[in-house]
Structure formats: C-alpha cells, structure tokens
Design a protein around this motif. Structure first.
Motif, mmCIF file in Angstrom:
data_model
loop_
_atom_site.group_PDB
_atom_site.id
_atom_site.type_symbol
_atom_site.label_atom_id
_atom_site.label_comp_id
_atom_site.label_asym_id
_atom_site.label_seq_id
_atom_site.Cartn_x
_atom_site.Cartn_y
_atom_site.Cartn_z
ATOM 1 N N ASP A 163 0.780 -1.376 -0.070
ATOM 2 C CA ASP A 163 0.241 -0.211 0.347
ATOM 3 C C ASP A 163 1.491 1.314 -0.284
ATOM 4 O O ASP A 163 1.487 1.055 0.580
ATOM 5 C CB ASP A 163 -1.148 -0.388 0.987
ATOM 6 N N PRO A 164 0.690 2.210 -1.177
ATOM 7 C CA PRO A 164 1.133 3.373 -0.870
ATOM 8 C C PRO A 164 0.912 4.189 0.584
ATOM 9 O O PRO A 164 0.062 4.469 1.157
ATOM 10 C CB PRO A 164 1.116 4.294 -1.864
ATOM 11 N N SER A 165 2.613 4.394 0.894
ATOM 12 C CA SER A 165 2.884 5.335 2.564
ATOM 13 C C SER A 165 2.701 6.650 1.737
ATOM 14 O O SER A 165 3.272 7.196 1.016
ATOM 15 C CB SER A 165 3.359 5.489 2.926
ATOM 16 N N ALA A 166 1.660 7.528 2.217
ATOM 17 C CA ALA A 166 1.551 8.830 1.985
ATOM 18 C C ALA A 166 1.782 9.889 3.486
ATOM 19 O O ALA A 166 1.772 9.245 4.461
ATOM 20 C CB ALA A 166 -0.277 9.006 1.231
ATOM 21 N N TYR A 167 2.177 11.658 2.619
ATOM 22 C CA TYR A 167 2.414 12.111 4.013
ATOM 23 C C TYR A 167 1.035 13.365 3.817
ATOM 24 O O TYR A 167 0.240 13.944 3.289
ATOM 25 C CB TYR A 167 3.038 13.188 3.829
ATOM 26 N N VAL A 168 0.691 13.785 4.408
ATOM 27 C CA VAL A 168 -0.729 13.916 5.788
ATOM 28 C C VAL A 168 -0.438 15.503 6.372
ATOM 29 O O VAL A 168 0.558 15.419 7.590
ATOM 30 C CB VAL A 168 -2.107 13.577 5.975
ATOM 31 N N ALA A 169 -0.580 16.617 5.866
ATOM 32 C CA ALA A 169 -0.017 18.260 6.778
ATOM 33 C C ALA A 169 -1.230 19.034 6.584
ATOM 34 O O ALA A 169 -2.783 18.676 6.286
ATOM 35 C CB ALA A 169 1.210 18.390 5.708
ATOM 36 N N LEU A 170 -1.178 19.955 6.892
ATOM 37 C CA LEU A 170 -1.949 21.196 7.417
ATOM 38 C C LEU A 170 -2.288 21.937 6.495
ATOM 39 O O LEU A 170 -2.802 22.519 5.934
ATOM 40 C CB LEU A 170 -1.686 21.753 8.531
ATOM 41 N N ASP A 171 -1.107 21.765 5.726
ATOM 42 C CA ASP A 171 -1.697 22.655 4.039
ATOM 43 C C ASP A 171 0.035 21.933 3.504
ATOM 44 O O ASP A 171 1.018 20.738 3.517
ATOM 45 C CB ASP A 171 -0.615 23.985 4.270
ATOM 46 N N LEU A 192 3.378 10.627 8.022
ATOM 47 C CA LEU A 192 3.101 9.624 7.665
ATOM 48 C C LEU A 192 2.288 8.478 7.466
ATOM 49 O O LEU A 192 3.264 7.593 8.811
ATOM 50 C CB LEU A 192 4.714 9.285 6.942
ATOM 51 N N ALA A 193 1.647 7.797 6.586
ATOM 52 C CA ALA A 193 1.251 6.378 7.352
ATOM 53 C C ALA A 193 1.286 5.908 5.741
ATOM 54 O O ALA A 193 1.105 6.363 4.591
ATOM 55 C CB ALA A 193 -0.104 7.161 7.722
ATOM 56 N N ASP A 194 -0.173 4.999 6.157
ATOM 57 C CA ASP A 194 -0.968 3.818 4.921
ATOM 58 C C ASP A 194 -1.600 5.125 4.409
ATOM 59 O O ASP A 194 -2.144 5.742 5.228
ATOM 60 C CB ASP A 194 -1.507 2.789 5.242
ATOM 61 N N GLN A 195 -1.378 4.426 2.895
ATOM 62 C CA GLN A 195 -2.925 5.927 2.087
ATOM 63 C C GLN A 195 -4.153 5.343 2.734
ATOM 64 O O GLN A 195 -4.563 6.129 3.075
ATOM 65 C CB GLN A 195 -2.176 6.461 0.190
ATOM 66 N N SER A 196 -4.573 4.243 2.893
ATOM 67 C CA SER A 196 -5.688 3.812 2.193
ATOM 68 C C SER A 196 -5.962 4.076 4.267
ATOM 69 O O SER A 196 -7.018 4.267 4.237
ATOM 70 C CB SER A 196 -5.792 2.578 2.890
ATOM 71 N N PHE A 197 -4.798 4.720 5.329
ATOM 72 C CA PHE A 197 -6.002 5.241 6.583
ATOM 73 C C PHE A 197 -6.178 6.460 6.765
ATOM 74 O O PHE A 197 -6.717 7.044 7.236
ATOM 75 C CB PHE A 197 -4.131 4.304 7.464
ATOM 76 N N LEU A 198 -4.710 6.742 6.011
ATOM 77 C CA LEU A 198 -5.063 8.597 5.856
ATOM 78 C C LEU A 198 -6.433 8.528 5.096
ATOM 79 O O LEU A 198 -6.646 10.451 5.622
ATOM 80 C CB LEU A 198 -3.464 8.771 5.241
ATOM 81 N N ASP A 199 -6.754 7.925 4.021
ATOM 82 C CA ASP A 199 -8.046 8.722 3.422
ATOM 83 C C ASP A 199 -8.761 8.711 4.393
ATOM 84 O O ASP A 199 -10.032 9.505 4.145
ATOM 85 C CB ASP A 199 -8.437 7.432 2.020
ATOM 86 N N ARG A 235 3.609 13.723 -2.392
ATOM 87 C CA ARG A 235 4.544 12.756 -2.733
ATOM 88 C C ARG A 235 4.468 11.212 -2.215
ATOM 89 O O ARG A 235 3.635 11.336 -0.603
ATOM 90 C CB ARG A 235 6.306 13.639 -2.143
ATOM 91 N N LYS A 236 4.499 10.080 -2.205
ATOM 92 C CA LYS A 236 4.733 8.844 -1.957
ATOM 93 C C LYS A 236 5.810 7.888 -1.682
ATOM 94 O O LYS A 236 6.962 8.142 -2.518
ATOM 95 C CB LYS A 236 3.368 7.982 -3.328
ATOM 96 N N GLU A 237 5.901 7.601 -1.186
ATOM 97 C CA GLU A 237 6.605 6.779 -0.875
ATOM 98 C C GLU A 237 6.420 4.840 -1.044
ATOM 99 O O GLU A 237 5.125 4.522 -0.413
ATOM 100 C CB GLU A 237 6.920 6.145 1.194
ATOM 101 N N ALA A 238 7.322 3.577 -1.393
ATOM 102 C CA ALA A 238 6.985 2.653 -1.766
ATOM 103 C C ALA A 238 7.869 2.131 -0.775
ATOM 104 O O ALA A 238 8.551 1.395 -0.942
ATOM 105 C CB ALA A 238 7.114 2.430 -3.142
ATOM 106 N N LEU A 239 7.287 1.269 0.363
ATOM 107 C CA LEU A 239 7.947 0.348 1.429
ATOM 108 C C LEU A 239 6.719 -0.634 2.032
ATOM 109 O O LEU A 239 5.888 -0.703 1.273
ATOM 110 C CB LEU A 239 7.402 1.169 2.655
#
Length: 239
Positions: free
Chosen positions: A111-119, A170-177, A190-194
């Motif tokens: 699962d792609p890892s993604a970043y979430v921020a305030l901006d 930084l967490a799994d994109q599916s969770f951050l969704d 930006r995404k990370e393949a981990l």
C-alpha cells in the motif's frame, strides 16, 4: 502495508516455548485500530477488510477461528509467546520481521505510504514527521535522518499534526484517507513505496497452519474474490 517490528534475542528464545501442532481453534490476532484494515465497530466487534478476509480464509481452510485484539507494539511478541496463532493486522512483510516469524504470501500488494499535513507547503526534510512507532513508515523517516516523532497509535500521530507538534504524518494512504473527512488536512503529492506487501504472520514452528492459509489465499486469488474484497475496502491496489 504498514509496519516494522524489530526482532530481538528474547523473541527468538521465547519462540521455542510457543505451542504448535494441531489447532482445534485458531486464534487470529489483530490490532483493531487501523481502519479500513481492522477496527472495532459500534457493536464492539472486530470489523474491516481483515475481519472479512480472515473469516473467509478460515472457511476455505476448514478451520474454526476466533479473534483476539492486541496492541500493535506487542503484537509479534504475543504471537511468539502463544497468546494467539496468527497475526492478520495490516503487517508488511519485511526481512527484519522474517528473522522472528514466518509470513504467508502477500494478501495485498504494498500500500503506498503518504504524507498528510495542514498545508502543502511542508519541508519534509527540515520538519518534524510523525509516525506510528515500530512501523515501516517510522523506520523510513529514521533512515532519512529526518526529525521523527513516534506515537503508540496512528490516531495520535495524526493528532500531532493537527495540534502543531508535527509538520506532517507518514502512514498508509488507505488509513490516511479515513482521516481526511474533516477538511482540515491535505495529502501531499509525494508518496513512498515501502514494504513487500501484507501477509499473515505465524510462529516459525507452525508451517502446517501457515500452509493452510497460504492455500486459502491462493484460492481467493484464483477466483477473483480477493480482488473484490480489496476493491470493496479500498485498502490497496489489486493483484
């Protein structure tokens, strides 16, 4: 998908103490705190992609199974010590984990890892990055030499961004969704393949039991039902 737990000599020693052999009831250990992979629903029951998947795998393997909820940071030690018989908890297959336990084949691709921020104007290299402790995401941030802030749960890592303790999580994109609904957070490009995909974890002494689940995963891949389940819960790309 997510996580990285380091093998230790203590775990290796306790592996020999775990019970193996025939299993009248197979106990499936999960975190119950990583939606949509696994979570506790309003009825107080384990729910999510892995609940549905695990029940179907047990049916195909002709096994009687029960679910056990366990905190993430002790999920491998408690498998090795015999508190349950398998882990099905969004656990990424990694070389370090395979020094302590054995995995089935992956039941999802990475699962792609993604970043979430305030901006979107976030300096990842110069900022503070939050991640759940002992995950592949935390390991990645540490390897980059960035400023890492670790938390026991993924929800706490997200909260650190909201309250200003961290610049991004930084967490799994599916969770951050699942945490984007409030509209106060943005996902960075930006995404990370981990990791090497997500599999079930077993004690090294339980080859026969692991083989039964591997065969069940094979059958779900062959008839397309695994891809249908992945699409239903939107946990990763399909096979």
């Amino acid at each position: 998908m997510k996580k990285l737990i380091l093998g230790t000599a203590a775990l290796a020693l306790s592996a020999g103490m775990a019970l193996s052999g025939s299993h009248s009831v197979v106990r499936l250990g999960t975190e119950g705190a990583y939606e949509p992979w696994n979570f506790v629903n309003d009825a107080g029951e384990i729910d999510g992609f892995e609940r549905e998947l695990g029940d179907e795998l047990c049916k195909r393997a002709e096994l009687t199974c029960e679910w056990v909820k366990n905190d993430w940071d002790s999920i491998i030690p408690n498998l090795v010590s015999g508190n349950y018989d398998a882990i099905i908890a969004g656990m990424s297959i990694t070389d370090e984990r395979e020094e302590v336990i054995d995995f089935t084949q992956g039941y999802t691709p990475p699962d792609p890892s993604a970043y979430v921020a305030l901006d979107t104007d976030v300096d990842l290299e110069g900022g503070v990055i939050a991640a759940q402790a002992t995950t592949i995401q935390a390991g990645f941030v540490a390897e980059q030499g960035w400023d890492l802030l670790e938390f026991a749960t993924p929800e706490e890592a997200v909260a650190a961004v909201r309250n200003g303790e961290a610049d991004a999580v930084l967490a799994d994109q599916s969770f951050l969704d699942t945490v984007m609904e409030g509209g106060d957070l943005v996902m960075l490009e930006r995404k990370e393949a981990l990791g090497g995909g997500v599999g079930m974890g077993f004690r090294e002494s339980d080859d026969e039991l692991r083989g039964k689940f591997d065969a069940a995963i094979d059958s779900m891949k062959a008839d397309g039902s695994l891809n249908e389940l992945i699409a239903k819960w939107q946990v990763s790309s399909q096979f």
